[in-house]
Design a protein around this motif. Structure first.
Motif, PDB file in Angstrom:
ATOM      1  N   TYR A 122       0.832  -1.211   0.000  1.00 38.22           N
ATOM      2  CA  TYR A 122       0.000   0.000   0.000  1.00 38.22           C
ATOM      3  C   TYR A 122       0.860   1.252   0.000  1.00 38.22           C
ATOM      4  O   TYR A 122       0.588   2.211  -0.717  1.00 38.22           O
ATOM      5  N   LEU A 172       1.287   4.068  -3.050  1.00 39.47           N
ATOM      6  CA  LEU A 172       1.158   5.516  -2.881  1.00 39.47           C
ATOM      7  C   LEU A 172       2.382   6.210  -3.467  1.00 39.47           C
ATOM      8  O   LEU A 172       2.287   7.197  -4.194  1.00 39.47           O
ATOM      9  N   THR A 213      -6.099   3.830  -0.768  1.00 37.16           N
ATOM     10  CA  THR A 213      -5.025   4.567  -0.097  1.00 37.16           C
ATOM     11  C   THR A 213      -5.107   4.445   1.420  1.00 37.16           C
ATOM     12  O   THR A 213      -4.119   4.613   2.111  1.00 37.16           O
ATOM     13  N   LEU A 215      -4.645  10.806  -2.123  1.00 36.65           N
ATOM     14  CA  LEU A 215      -5.582  10.527  -1.037  1.00 36.65           C
ATOM     15  C   LEU A 215      -6.977  11.002  -1.419  1.00 36.65           C
ATOM     16  O   LEU A 215      -7.128  11.918  -2.209  1.00 36.65           O
TER      17      LEU A 215
END
Ligand code: HEM
Lengths: 279, 453
Positions: A21, A25, A97, A175
């Motif tokens: 994860y 990002l 996210t 985000l």
């Protein structure tokens, strides 16, 4: 003990998922996060199996009892709940996210668990009660919801700072919107609050059945009340004083710090009647 | 006149203070912060312990503000009272208003209301107004809720709602807190809590309460018939069991073996297994027999206590060994007969007939050591506890109502348009979880629009 092996595998999977994860990002690659989701699902299966196996093994040892009765088991159960809660949120909000902020909580919980005694111990007489099941499960589902809320609150604070500066690049650009994050901070607490309430009530019922007092102001009880009061303040500040956004996010994080204090701090720092850790 | 106005406004200000949510948030946070203190400073410890931890001046100060029993101090009670007054006033202020809104919903979709609603749609249909009104009312009934139909100045309004209960959730939650407080107060005033030790075979009819300051009559007698301790194979304790009898009016009226987490209850008084211990020292069981083997009875020898045996002498147990000379548990006794020197010898539990060899008029067999226990019982009467549970149940129900139900409202307005067609407006709003309602509204919109097409 095969359950411990499975839990160790879970730890690794949580670590991998967190890394995926975070990597997604960083690399702004949705596909990597997609793999992360599958790792989380696998971890959910493995950890559920591990809990089952541990339960079964306790019966084979002739001391059968639910696997939520000491620090190791409660940590594992907490991580299990966070993972499940996270998967629901991810599915419902269709955004991956969150994983970068929530899954590390599950991972570090498991790492901490690994450093604790993982043997299956028989239950001392005080813990032999059906209330134990209801009490621990409700409390930890509540804690897990608060953990998710605090993780999202952290995302909010990062995102809000960036939105103020009017830049939408970089990692934070991926985000979800502030509005959505803010909503989720609140929504997770809406789930956590009734569960914590039920947890405190089942704890009181149990105490009453075990020694005739539903409330004795011991440090663990008192800290659970403190956590409850903080989130009650959060709910009221939100509906009636318009505490949205930044201040709500900070209050959510404060609430989670209080939760950790209630869960671990009381045993490690203060003394009390409860059996987890420290002693 | 002016005076009256001033007092009124002062009253108003006091009232406004007590109904404000600002005060509620303030008290919630103050309660949280002060509660922390009592977890850092250990509560209700003996003064000597505090003197060891704190300097004299700090002790004096903390003692003065009741920090060593803060949850029962006047100032903490004051915060709780403030909290309760705040909550009650707030409810008195808001509940009637809410009830009015629920009782008299806005059943007509006027222009102002329409503007305030974010979800709406409009379309036109050929035909008669009443006919369409009937169709849409049916559609709403089928897929949402039965609408209220109002006709007004050539317009027809339909209004339907679900989840009104969610509006009451907050009040149920708040009321539950007050109910819990009432239960707690009732328990404190009308009940008692005590602790008593009962040695095996003995009874009590009174228990000390308030740390032993007062004796509480039970109104009946409780006897501990036996206490036993079970262990896991590893030696860890598995269960503490007390076999208790209740004797009321000279008869045994109840008997139960209690363990931790499974108490005995009689006439509203509960007995909880709390602790145990050894009542006095252990006693050795010694059977006495005639030379020919006829049993004479049994002795219970406490350590070094002389027990007379009629027409024989005095027997005293002086020593016990778990494994004497590799022959297992053994008891050393001293026998003193009038005018004879004392005889000292060992009795082996494993060989009950060995003592016959002593060629005396009586012989002894050691039946093992038995230690007498006492059971420690927590005794409580709490007539408020069911009120507390009622409050707890209401709290959970109230929270679920407040958080997971949503007051959803849908309006339809039908009016005769200038072009002879019927103008239809559909609008909706939700008190909570708007995202979910948007989806539901979308479906409703499609369904209602398709009606009669
Ligand atoms: C720890 C104690 C309390 C708890 C658990 C509690 C619980 C709640 C809950 C669950 C809600 C609904 C929140 C939401 O809809 O998001 C609420 C709303 C509210 N509470 Fe409390 N409450 C407490 C104390 C108080 C106090 C002392 C007051 C005194 C003024 C108060 C006044 C209100 C008001 C005015 C609302 C809003 C009602 C509305 O939406 O119309 N609460 N409370």
């Amino acid at each position: 003990m095969s359950n411990v092996i499975l839990f160790n595998l879970t730890t690794v999977l949580f670590g991998v998922a967190s890394a995926l994860y975070l990597g997604a990002l960083y690399a702004k690659n949705e596909k990597i996060a997609g793999v992360g989701t599958w790792v989380c699902i696998l971890a959910a299966v493995v950890s559920t199996a591990a809990l089952g196996v541990r339960w079964y093994e306790s019966y084979q040892m002739g001391i059968g009892r639910i696997p939520v009765t000491n620090l190791y088991e409660s940590l594992v159960f907490f991580a299990w709940s966070v993972n499940l809660f996270y998967l629901i949120v991810e599915r419902k909000y269709r955004n991956r996210t969150f994983g970068a902020f929530v899954m590390p909580i599950a991972f570090f919980t498991m790492v901490f668990a690994v450093y604790n005694d993982s043997s299956i111990q028989p239950l001392v007489p005080a813990l032999q009660s059906y209330w134990l099941h209801a009490h621990v499960i409700t409390c930890f589902v509540g804690y897990a919801a608060f953990a998710v809320s605090a993780g999202v609150a952290l995302m909010y604070l990062l995102k809000a700072r960036q939105e103020e500066a009017k830049i939408s690049e970089g990692v934070v650009g991926l985000l979800p919107s502030c509005k959505m994050l803010d909503d989720l901070v609140y929504r997770a607490i809406i789930w956590g609050f009734p569960f914590l309430t039920a947890g405190i009530i089942t704890g009181a019922a149990w105490a009453n059945y075990a020694w005739g007092t539903y409330w004795s102001w011991d440090p663990k009880e008192t800290w659970s009340l403190i956590v409850w009061l903080v989130y009650a303040a959060f709910l009221h500040a939100r509906i009636t004083r318009g505490w949205y956004g930044r201040r709500a996010a900070i209050l959510s994080i404060v609430g989670f710090v209080a939760t950790i204090m209630c869960y671990l701090g009381v045993n490690l720092v203060l003394s009390g009647l409860h059996s987890y850790g420290g002693g | 006149m002016a005076d009256e106005k001033r007092t009124l406004s002062l009253m108003d200000r006091v009232w406004d203070f007590f109904i404000s949510v600002k005060l509620a948030i303030f008290t919630l946070i103050i309660l949280a912060v002060t509660s922390i203190l009592g977890t850092i400073v250990e509560q209700n410890q003996p003064p000597e312990k505090y003197h060891k931890i704190y300097e004299d001046w700090a002790f004096a100060l903390m003692d003065r503000i009741n920090l060593f029993d803060m949850y029962h101090s006047m100032w903490f009670l004051f915060i709780l009272v403030l909290f309760t007054v705040n909550l009650s006033c707030c409810t008195i202020d808001r509940f009637p208003k809410m009830l009015k809104i629920v009782r008299n919903p806005r059943t007509k979709l006027d222009g102002n209301l329409e503007k305030s609603l974010s979800l709406s749609d409009r379309w036109k249909r050929k035909g008669s107004l009443t006919e369409w009104a009937g169709k849409y009312a049916e559609a709403l009934s089928a897929s949402f809720a039965k609408p209220i139909v109002t006709e007004d100045g050539g317009e027809v309004h339909l209004y339907a709602e679900t989840g009104v209960a969610s509006r009451f959730g907050v009040y149920v939650t708040h009321l539950s807190i007050i109910i819990i407080f009432i239960g707690a107060i009732a328990g404190n005033v009308l009940g008692f809590k005590g602790y008593v030790n009962i040695p095996e075979g003995e009874s009590v009819a009174q228990v000390p309460v308030r740390g032993g300051l007062r004796m509480q009559d039970l109104g009946f007698t409780v006897r501990c018939n036996a206490f036993s301790l079970e262990t896991y194979p590893s030696g860890q304790p598995k269960a503490y069991k007390s076999d208790l009898s209740v004797i009321d009016g000279g008869r045994e009226v109840a008997r139960k073996t209690i363990v931790v987490n499974d108490p005995l209850q009689y006439k509203g008084i509960w007995f909880y297994q709390s602790s145990y211990g050894q009542a006095g020292g252990a006693t050795a069981k010694v059977a006495v027999s005639r030379k020919d083997g006829t049993p004479m009875g049994a002795l219970a020898l406490a350590a070094n206590e002389s027990v007379p045996v009629d027409g024989y002498g005095v027997v005293r147990g002086v020593n016990y060994d778990q494994n004497f000379q590799g022959n297992g548990p053994a008891l050393q006794v001293v026998v003193e007969k009038p005018g004879k020197p004392a005889a000292t010898f060992w009795l082996f539990q494993a060989s009950p007939n060995l003592d016959r060899q002593r060629a005396d008029s009586l012989f002894f067999s050691f039946g093992g050591l038995s230690s007498k226990f006492f059971t420690g019982l927590q005794v409580a009467k709490d007539p408020g506890v069911n009120i507390v549970w009622l409050g707890c149940a209401l709290m959970v129900i109230g929270l679920i109502m407040a958080f997971f139900l949503s007051h959803q409202r849908v309006w339809v307005r039908l009016a005769q348009g200038a072009d002879g067609r019927v103008e239809v407006v559909l609008a909706g709003s939700a008190g909570r979880n708007r995202l979910a309602f948007e989806k539901r509204f979308e479906k409703l919109q499609i369904g209602v629009k398709a009606t009669g097409q």
